[in-house]
Design a protein around this motif. Structure first.
Motif, PDB file in Angstrom:
ATOM      1  N   ALA A 288       3.020  -3.406  11.646  1.00 14.56           N
ATOM      2  CA  ALA A 288       2.434  -2.801  10.443  1.00 14.56           C
ATOM      3  C   ALA A 288       2.708  -3.662   9.213  1.00 14.56           C
ATOM      4  N   GLU A 289       3.903  -4.238   9.143  1.00  8.20           N
ATOM      5  CA  GLU A 289       4.232  -5.109   8.002  1.00  8.20           C
ATOM      6  C   GLU A 289       3.331  -6.340   7.987  1.00  8.20           C
ATOM      7  N   ASN A 290       3.022  -6.868   9.162  1.00 11.17           N
ATOM      8  CA  ASN A 290       2.157  -8.051   9.234  1.00 11.17           C
ATOM      9  C   ASN A 290       0.733  -7.740   8.783  1.00 11.17           C
ATOM     10  N   ARG A 291       0.302  -6.470   8.955  1.00 11.11           N
ATOM     11  CA  ARG A 291      -1.051  -6.097   8.524  1.00 11.11           C
ATOM     12  C   ARG A 291      -1.160  -6.045   7.001  1.00 11.11           C
ATOM     13  N   VAL A 292      -0.045  -5.742   6.328  1.00  8.49           N
ATOM     14  CA  VAL A 292      -0.049  -5.696   4.866  1.00  8.49           C
ATOM     15  C   VAL A 292       0.349  -7.064   4.350  1.00  8.49           C
ATOM     16  N   ASP A 293      -0.633  -7.924   4.155  1.00 10.32           N
ATOM     17  CA  ASP A 293      -0.383  -9.307   3.744  1.00 10.32           C
ATOM     18  C   ASP A 293      -0.363  -9.396   2.227  1.00 10.32           C
ATOM     19  N   LEU A 294       0.857  -9.508   1.689  1.00  7.41           N
ATOM     20  CA  LEU A 294       0.985  -9.579   0.234  1.00  7.41           C
ATOM     21  C   LEU A 294       1.076 -11.011  -0.268  1.00  7.41           C
ATOM     22  N   GLN A 295       1.109 -11.968   0.626  1.00  8.63           N
ATOM     23  CA  GLN A 295       1.293 -13.353   0.201  1.00  8.63           C
ATOM     24  C   GLN A 295      -0.031 -14.092   0.037  1.00  8.63           C
ATOM     25  N   SER A 296      -1.126 -13.434   0.420  1.00 12.83           N
ATOM     26  CA  SER A 296      -2.412 -14.131   0.376  1.00 12.83           C
ATOM     27  C   SER A 296      -2.937 -14.300  -1.031  1.00 12.83           C
ATOM     28  N   GLY A 297      -2.459 -13.443  -1.963  1.00  6.86           N
ATOM     29  CA  GLY A 297      -2.916 -13.543  -3.343  1.00  6.86           C
ATOM     30  C   GLY A 297      -4.223 -12.832  -3.582  1.00  6.86           C
ATOM     31  N   SER A 298      -4.806 -12.256  -2.536  1.00  6.99           N
ATOM     32  CA  SER A 298      -6.066 -11.543  -2.704  1.00  6.99           C
ATOM     33  C   SER A 298      -6.015 -10.232  -1.932  1.00  6.99           C
TER      34      SER A 298
ATOM     35  N   GLY B  94      -9.068  -7.754  -1.992  1.00  2.00           N
ATOM     36  CA  GLY B  94     -10.243  -8.091  -1.197  1.00  2.00           C
ATOM     37  C   GLY B  94      -9.958  -8.129   0.288  1.00  2.00           C
ATOM     38  N   ALA B  95      -8.709  -8.490   0.666  1.00  2.00           N
ATOM     39  CA  ALA B  95      -8.398  -8.689   2.072  1.00  2.00           C
ATOM     40  C   ALA B  95      -8.140  -7.381   2.795  1.00  2.00           C
ATOM     41  N   THR B  96      -7.494  -6.419   2.132  1.00  2.00           N
ATOM     42  CA  THR B  96      -7.104  -5.176   2.784  1.00  2.00           C
ATOM     43  C   THR B  96      -7.526  -4.001   1.936  1.00  2.00           C
ATOM     44  N   PRO B  97      -8.348  -3.103   2.462  1.00  2.00           N
ATOM     45  CA  PRO B  97      -8.748  -1.934   1.685  1.00  2.00           C
ATOM     46  C   PRO B  97      -7.547  -1.106   1.275  1.00  2.00           C
ATOM     47  N   ALA B  98      -7.629  -0.498   0.113  1.00  2.00           N
ATOM     48  CA  ALA B  98      -6.504   0.282  -0.421  1.00  2.00           C
ATOM     49  C   ALA B  98      -6.097   1.401   0.520  1.00  2.00           C
ATOM     50  N   GLN B  99      -7.070   2.066   1.142  1.00  2.00           N
ATOM     51  CA  GLN B  99      -6.755   3.174   2.032  1.00  2.00           C
ATOM     52  C   GLN B  99      -5.967   2.698   3.249  1.00  2.00           C
ATOM     53  N   LYS B 100      -6.295   1.499   3.760  1.00  2.00           N
ATOM     54  CA  LYS B 100      -5.581   0.960   4.926  1.00  2.00           C
ATOM     55  C   LYS B 100      -4.146   0.626   4.554  1.00  2.00           C
ATOM     56  N   ILE B 101      -3.934   0.063   3.368  1.00  2.00           N
ATOM     57  CA  ILE B 101      -2.571  -0.227   2.908  1.00  2.00           C
ATOM     58  C   ILE B 101      -1.769   1.060   2.836  1.00  2.00           C
ATOM     59  N   LYS B 102      -2.388   2.083   2.288  1.00  2.00           N
ATOM     60  CA  LYS B 102      -1.723   3.374   2.154  1.00  2.00           C
ATOM     61  C   LYS B 102      -1.289   3.905   3.521  1.00  2.00           C
ATOM     62  N   GLU B 103      -2.185   3.809   4.510  1.00  2.00           N
ATOM     63  CA  GLU B 103      -1.881   4.296   5.852  1.00  2.00           C
ATOM     64  C   GLU B 103      -0.760   3.490   6.500  1.00  2.00           C
ATOM     65  N   ASP B 104      -0.765   2.157   6.329  1.00  2.00           N
ATOM     66  CA  ASP B 104       0.269   1.312   6.925  1.00  2.00           C
ATOM     67  C   ASP B 104       1.643   1.599   6.326  1.00  2.00           C
ATOM     68  N   ILE B 105       1.694   1.777   5.018  1.00  2.00           N
ATOM     69  CA  ILE B 105       2.978   2.066   4.364  1.00  2.00           C
ATOM     70  C   ILE B 105       3.516   3.418   4.824  1.00  2.00           C
ATOM     71  N   ARG B 106       2.625   4.395   4.942  1.00  2.00           N
ATOM     72  CA  ARG B 106       3.048   5.712   5.428  1.00  2.00           C
ATOM     73  C   ARG B 106       3.566   5.611   6.862  1.00  2.00           C
ATOM     74  N   PHE B 107       2.884   4.816   7.688  1.00  2.00           N
ATOM     75  CA  PHE B 107       3.291   4.632   9.086  1.00  2.00           C
ATOM     76  C   PHE B 107       4.677   3.997   9.163  1.00  2.00           C
TER      77      PHE B 107
END
Length: 287
Positions: A64-74, A77-90
């Motif tokens: 799940a941490e690998n899906r939330v890519d914070l180092q890309s700088g974008s 555009g790369a990850t929809p907000a709802q998907k980030i929310k779901e991954d963090i909750r998971f």
């Protein structure tokens, strides 16, 4: 000789009885050891199952941490907000589940015969990994905030914008309906034609002996007898008569009475704005 043989038989019998007692004791002790080993094996299997569950939880957290890519700088555009929310909750839920499993493991090992130094070290490593993951999720949330990806605020903003758009649409519909209604009212007129007796019966005109025929006020006559028209489009009125007279006041030059193929009169309104400027009610006497 007989006495000697009898003694030999007695000794043999006594020896046989002694061996049977020893065998029974050995069998009982063996059964007890087998049961103890089986119990310890079952307990060990349960402990190892909990260890495996915790390790699987950490593996899923890593994914799940690998899906939330914070180092890309974008991130946006790369990850929809709802998907980030779901991954963090998971991740948060898995961390809590691992925390509970490790606590259960520690409690179980307190009174276990398997509470060796090796197991204690393994549990310490699990706790250390749990703490590291908890710190990573805190860092992740901080980075998300620094990138202005505040999920709850974003959801509220989108909901607010959607509501605003819906309100504007509804408001525009009301305004459009009001404008249409006002426009219709501004361009509406009414006309009626009939013989003197018909118009008198409907209380539209008043006619007395040796007096000019008079059109009553619109507050007095029967408005249901009139026909409603749109002055922008309705510019001709067939009168189905060869003689006609306008009883209401309308400026000269704004209309004409023409004849059709049957020599019957047709009122043609040549200047609608001027024609209807004095009155929106048109009364025509036909003969």
């Amino acid at each position: 000789m007989k006495k000697l043989l009898f003694l030999s038989v007695c000794v043999a019998l006594l020896a046989s009885c002694g061996n049977a007692g020893k065998n029974e004791a050995l069998k009982a002790e063996n059964d007890s050891l087998t049961a103890t080993l089986a119990s310890r094996d079952a307990e060990l299997e349960e402990i190892m199952a909990i260890f495996n569950d915790v390790q699987e939880g950490f593996r899923l957290i890593n994914e799940a941490e690998n899906r939330v890519d914070l180092q890309s700088g974008s991130l946006e555009g790369a990850t929809p907000a709802q998907k980030i929310k779901e991954d963090i909750r998971f991740i948060s839920e898995k961390l809590q589940s691992n925390r509970e499993q490790i606590a259960k493991l520690e409690e179980q090992l307190k009174n276990s015969k398997h509470n060796s130094a090796q197991f204690k070290k393994a549990i310490a490593n699990l706790n250390a990994e749990l703490q590291a993951k908890a710190e990573q999720i805190e860092t992740l949330q901080t980075e998300l905030a620094s990138k202005n990806i505040r999920i709850a605020e974003l959801d509220d903003a989108v909901a607010g914008l959607t509501q605003n758009v819906a309100d504007l649409i509804a408001e525009n519909k009301v305004k459009s309906a009001t404008v249409a209604s006002q426009d219709k009212a501004l361009n509406t007129a009414w006309f009626v034609f009939g013989t003197k007796s018909e118009l008198k019966e409907q209380k539209i005109i008043e006619s007395k002996f040796l007096q000019k025929t008079k059109v009553l006020s619109d507050a007095e006559f029967n408005k249901d007898y009139f026909t409603q028209i749109d002055i922008r489009t309705d510019k001709e009125i067939k009168l189905y008569s060869k003689n006609a007279e306008l009883l209401t006041t309308h400026p000269a030059g704004s209309y004409e009475l023409a004849k059709d193929a049957k020599e019957q009169l047709v009122l043609k309104i040549t200047n609608p704005a001027q024609f209807w400027s004095v009155s929106r009610y048109l009364v025509i006497l036909v003969k």
